[in-house]
Design a protein around this motif. Structure first.
Motif, PDB file in Angstrom:
ATOM      1  N   PRO A  88      41.687 -77.535   2.834  1.00 44.75           N
ATOM      2  CA  PRO A  88      40.598 -78.299   2.194  1.00 44.75           C
ATOM      3  C   PRO A  88      39.483 -77.402   1.653  1.00 44.75           C
ATOM      4  CG  PRO A  88      41.244 -79.330   4.261  1.00 44.75           C
ATOM      5  CD  PRO A  88      41.953 -78.014   4.199  1.00 44.75           C
ATOM      6  N   GLU A  89      39.158 -76.352   2.396  1.00 43.34           N
ATOM      7  CA  GLU A  89      38.113 -75.431   1.930  1.00 43.34           C
ATOM      8  C   GLU A  89      38.574 -74.647   0.704  1.00 43.34           C
ATOM      9  OE1 GLU A  89      34.367 -73.782   1.754  1.00 43.34           O
ATOM     10  OE2 GLU A  89      35.061 -75.469   2.988  1.00 43.34           O
ATOM     11  N   MET A  90      39.843 -74.281   0.667  1.00 40.00           N
ATOM     12  CA  MET A  90      40.377 -73.577  -0.502  1.00 40.00           C
ATOM     13  C   MET A  90      40.298 -74.473  -1.738  1.00 40.00           C
ATOM     14  SD  MET A  90      43.707 -71.696   1.143  1.00 40.00           S
ATOM     15  CE  MET A  90      44.194 -70.865  -0.373  1.00 40.00           C
ATOM     16  N   ILE A  91      40.622 -75.741  -1.571  1.00 42.82           N
ATOM     17  CA  ILE A  91      40.559 -76.691  -2.687  1.00 42.82           C
ATOM     18  C   ILE A  91      39.117 -76.858  -3.145  1.00 42.82           C
ATOM     19  CG2 ILE A  91      40.901 -79.112  -3.328  1.00 42.82           C
ATOM     20  CD1 ILE A  91      43.391 -79.026  -1.419  1.00 42.82           C
ATOM     21  N   PRO A  97      46.632 -70.354  -7.581  1.00 43.82           N
ATOM     22  CA  PRO A  97      47.645 -69.385  -7.139  1.00 43.82           C
ATOM     23  C   PRO A  97      47.222 -67.939  -7.414  1.00 43.82           C
ATOM     24  CG  PRO A  97      48.723 -71.274  -8.087  1.00 43.82           C
ATOM     25  CD  PRO A  97      47.236 -71.458  -8.334  1.00 43.82           C
ATOM     26  N   LEU A  98      46.635 -67.684  -8.578  1.00 41.46           N
ATOM     27  CA  LEU A  98      46.196 -66.326  -8.901  1.00 41.46           C
ATOM     28  C   LEU A  98      45.126 -65.851  -7.925  1.00 41.46           C
ATOM     29  CD1 LEU A  98      46.142 -63.807 -10.699  1.00 41.46           C
ATOM     30  CD2 LEU A  98      44.473 -65.010 -12.166  1.00 41.46           C
ATOM     31  N   SER A  99      44.138 -66.676  -7.629  1.00 41.40           N
ATOM     32  CA  SER A  99      43.067 -66.231  -6.737  1.00 41.40           C
ATOM     33  C   SER A  99      43.556 -66.054  -5.305  1.00 41.40           C
ATOM     34  CB  SER A  99      41.860 -67.178  -6.800  1.00 41.40           C
ATOM     35  OG  SER A  99      42.199 -68.485  -6.416  1.00 41.40           O
ATOM     36  N   VAL A 100      44.620 -66.766  -4.918  1.00 38.96           N
ATOM     37  CA  VAL A 100      45.225 -66.551  -3.597  1.00 38.96           C
ATOM     38  C   VAL A 100      45.748 -65.117  -3.506  1.00 38.96           C
ATOM     39  CG1 VAL A 100      47.196 -67.170  -2.132  1.00 38.96           C
ATOM     40  CG2 VAL A 100      45.743 -68.965  -3.105  1.00 38.96           C
ATOM     41  N   LEU A 126      53.659 -66.036 -10.205  1.00 34.34           N
ATOM     42  CA  LEU A 126      52.881 -66.474  -9.047  1.00 34.34           C
ATOM     43  C   LEU A 126      52.796 -67.999  -8.940  1.00 34.34           C
ATOM     44  CD1 LEU A 126      50.022 -63.828  -9.233  1.00 34.34           C
ATOM     45  CD2 LEU A 126      52.224 -63.683  -8.037  1.00 34.34           C
ATOM     46  N   GLU A 127      53.255 -68.698  -9.954  1.00 35.41           N
ATOM     47  CA  GLU A 127      53.317 -70.158  -9.890  1.00 35.41           C
ATOM     48  C   GLU A 127      54.448 -70.651 -10.785  1.00 35.41           C
ATOM     49  OE1 GLU A 127      49.862 -72.215 -11.668  1.00 35.41           O
ATOM     50  OE2 GLU A 127      49.169 -70.224 -12.205  1.00 35.41           O
ATOM     51  N   GLN A 128      54.843 -71.874 -10.576  1.00 31.62           N
ATOM     52  CA  GLN A 128      55.948 -72.460 -11.349  1.00 31.62           C
ATOM     53  C   GLN A 128      55.578 -72.450 -12.832  1.00 31.62           C
ATOM     54  OE1 GLN A 128      59.353 -73.361 -11.917  1.00 31.62           O
ATOM     55  NE2 GLN A 128      59.149 -74.299  -9.905  1.00 31.62           N
ATOM     56  N   PRO A 129      56.385 -71.798 -13.679  1.00 30.46           N
ATOM     57  CA  PRO A 129      56.072 -71.818 -15.115  1.00 30.46           C
ATOM     58  C   PRO A 129      56.160 -73.245 -15.661  1.00 30.46           C
ATOM     59  CG  PRO A 129      57.751 -70.162 -14.615  1.00 30.46           C
ATOM     60  CD  PRO A 129      57.563 -70.996 -13.379  1.00 30.46           C
ATOM     61  N   PRO A 130      55.230 -73.646 -16.510  1.00 30.29           N
ATOM     62  CA  PRO A 130      55.254 -75.029 -17.025  1.00 30.29           C
ATOM     63  C   PRO A 130      56.418 -75.296 -17.970  1.00 30.29           C
ATOM     64  CG  PRO A 130      53.453 -73.775 -18.022  1.00 30.29           C
ATOM     65  CD  PRO A 130      54.073 -72.885 -16.980  1.00 30.29           C
ATOM     66  N   GLU A 131      56.920 -74.235 -18.633  1.00 33.42           N
ATOM     67  CA  GLU A 131      57.948 -74.444 -19.650  1.00 33.42           C
ATOM     68  C   GLU A 131      59.369 -74.459 -19.109  1.00 33.42           C
ATOM     69  OE1 GLU A 131      57.461 -70.037 -19.184  1.00 33.42           O
ATOM     70  OE2 GLU A 131      56.088 -71.746 -19.309  1.00 33.42           O
ATOM     71  N   ALA A 157      47.508 -73.502  -3.834  1.00 41.58           N
ATOM     72  CA  ALA A 157      46.270 -73.140  -3.154  1.00 41.58           C
ATOM     73  C   ALA A 157      46.208 -73.882  -1.820  1.00 41.58           C
ATOM     74  CB  ALA A 157      45.066 -73.477  -4.028  1.00 41.58           C
ATOM     75  N   ASP A 158      46.986 -73.391  -0.845  1.00 42.30           N
ATOM     76  CA  ASP A 158      46.961 -73.976   0.493  1.00 42.30           C
ATOM     77  C   ASP A 158      47.181 -72.879   1.534  1.00 42.30           C
ATOM     78  OD1 ASP A 158      49.776 -73.510   0.684  1.00 42.30           O
ATOM     79  OD2 ASP A 158      50.230 -75.511  -0.049  1.00 42.30           O
ATOM     80  N   GLN A 159      46.961 -73.219   2.787  1.00 48.79           N
ATOM     81  CA  GLN A 159      47.023 -72.226   3.867  1.00 48.79           C
ATOM     82  C   GLN A 159      48.405 -71.606   3.990  1.00 48.79           C
ATOM     83  OE1 GLN A 159      44.868 -72.793   7.536  1.00 48.79           O
ATOM     84  NE2 GLN A 159      46.719 -72.351   8.713  1.00 48.79           N
ATOM     85  N   LYS A 160      49.447 -72.411   3.888  1.00 47.07           N
ATOM     86  CA  LYS A 160      50.807 -71.894   4.029  1.00 47.07           C
ATOM     87  C   LYS A 160      51.085 -70.806   2.995  1.00 47.07           C
ATOM     88  CE  LYS A 160      55.631 -73.398   3.675  1.00 47.07           C
ATOM     89  NZ  LYS A 160      55.946 -72.717   2.402  1.00 47.07           N
ATOM     90  N   ASP A 161      50.746 -71.068   1.747  1.00 46.66           N
ATOM     91  CA  ASP A 161      51.006 -70.089   0.704  1.00 46.66           C
ATOM     92  C   ASP A 161      50.027 -68.923   0.756  1.00 46.66           C
ATOM     93  OD1 ASP A 161      53.168 -71.554  -0.043  1.00 46.66           O
ATOM     94  OD2 ASP A 161      52.375 -72.222  -1.964  1.00 46.66           O
ATOM     95  N   LEU A 162      48.849 -69.128   1.311  1.00 45.27           N
ATOM     96  CA  LEU A 162      47.912 -68.017   1.524  1.00 45.27           C
ATOM     97  C   LEU A 162      48.539 -66.996   2.474  1.00 45.27           C
ATOM     98  CD1 LEU A 162      45.010 -66.819   1.163  1.00 45.27           C
ATOM     99  CD2 LEU A 162      44.384 -68.138   3.198  1.00 45.27           C
ATOM    100  N   VAL A 163      49.132 -67.479   3.550  1.00 44.94           N
ATOM    101  CA  VAL A 163      49.804 -66.587   4.508  1.00 44.94           C
ATOM    102  C   VAL A 163      51.010 -65.923   3.849  1.00 44.94           C
ATOM    103  CG1 VAL A 163      51.086 -66.527   6.694  1.00 44.94           C
ATOM    104  CG2 VAL A 163      48.975 -67.865   6.520  1.00 44.94           C
ATOM    105  N   THR A 164      51.808 -66.697   3.123  1.00 46.64           N
ATOM    106  CA  THR A 164      52.998 -66.151   2.468  1.00 46.64           C
ATOM    107  C   THR A 164      52.623 -65.114   1.412  1.00 46.64           C
ATOM    108  OG1 THR A 164      54.182 -68.218   2.860  1.00 46.64           O
ATOM    109  CG2 THR A 164      55.113 -66.739   1.216  1.00 46.64           C
ATOM    110  N   ALA A 165      51.554 -65.344   0.675  1.00 47.36           N
ATOM    111  CA  ALA A 165      51.114 -64.371  -0.334  1.00 47.36           C
ATOM    112  C   ALA A 165      50.770 -63.039   0.321  1.00 47.36           C
ATOM    113  CB  ALA A 165      49.908 -64.917  -1.103  1.00 47.36           C
ATOM    114  N   HIS A 166      50.090 -63.080   1.459  1.00 46.38           N
ATOM    115  CA  HIS A 166      49.782 -61.838   2.188  1.00 46.38           C
ATOM    116  C   HIS A 166      51.075 -61.165   2.658  1.00 46.38           C
ATOM    117  CE1 HIS A 166      45.672 -63.327   2.134  1.00 46.38           C
ATOM    118  NE2 HIS A 166      45.274 -62.158   2.595  1.00 46.38           N
TER     119      HIS A 166
END
Length: 198
Positions: A88-91, A97-100, A126-131, A157-166
């Motif tokens: 919730p704080e990230m939102i 996704p980029l800022s994560v 870093l995120e699903q391409p729209p095309e 932009a959520d906690q799970k993906d924040l951990v995975t990005a690290h």
């Protein structure tokens, strides 16, 4: 632990530095391991979990003992209490996704590790391409040319993906550290050790 892990307090050869750091964290590790062993003995009984033998990997939450998240219900110190979720704080702060991934880079740079090279930011997904739709299993890639390192992940932009990005960026940190070594030395010495990276 009152003693700091700052590198300025560690002197000597790399192997001596590792030994020094291990001696500093060993008391905490020993206490955590004893706590987990006790909780597993309570759950599975003393006939299955010894007081002194190594813990069986298959009771740690996955077949390889790499992730202990599966035993959280057995080891949670305060059952019934809600775990912290920063989503919730990230939102609210407008994370993307980029800022994560930028936050993950800041974390590693703050420990005197490498910033991501320009190709990383230009070529990573870093995120699903729209095309088009792509398979989004997170992964880190070393193209073995000393400058092209990428992550493929459809992050949110959520906690799970924040951990995975690290976790994934930690793989890239290994790639950067090994880039001047022959290819045979670029893989981890042990697959279990590589899984501890994140």
């Amino acid at each position: 632990m009152e003693e700091s892990l700052h590198m300025s307090k560690i002197h000597g050869t790399p192997s001596q530095e590792v030994d020094d750091v291990w001696e500093q964290i060993k008391p905490l590790y020993t206490l955590l391991h004893a706590y987990v062993r006790r909780r597993l003995r309570e759950a599975y009984g003393p006939e299955r979990i010894s007081r002194s033998a190594p813990l069986p990997a298959h009771v740690l939450g996955d077949m390889w003992g790499q992730s202990w998240s599966g035993i959280v219900p057995l080891t949670l110190p305060y059952p019934g209490k809600t775990l912290v979720d920063v989503t919730p704080e990230m939102i609210q702060q407008g994370y993307t996704p980029l800022s994560v991934f930028q936050l993950a880079e800041e974390f590693f740079v703050s420990m005197n590790m490498s910033a991501m090279p320009p190709d990383f930011w230009q070529l990573s997904v870093l995120e699903q391409p729209p095309e088009r739709h792509i398979h989004c299993q997170p992964s880190a890639w070393d193209f073995c040319n000393k400058h092209d390192y990428r992550i493929k992940m459809c992050a949110h932009a959520d906690q799970k993906d924040l951990v995975t990005a690290h976790h994934e960026m930690a793989h890239v940190q290994y790639f950067l550290a090994y880039r001047n070594l022959p290819k045979v030395f670029r893989d981890g010495a042990n697959p279990a050790l590589v899984q501890l990276v994140g």
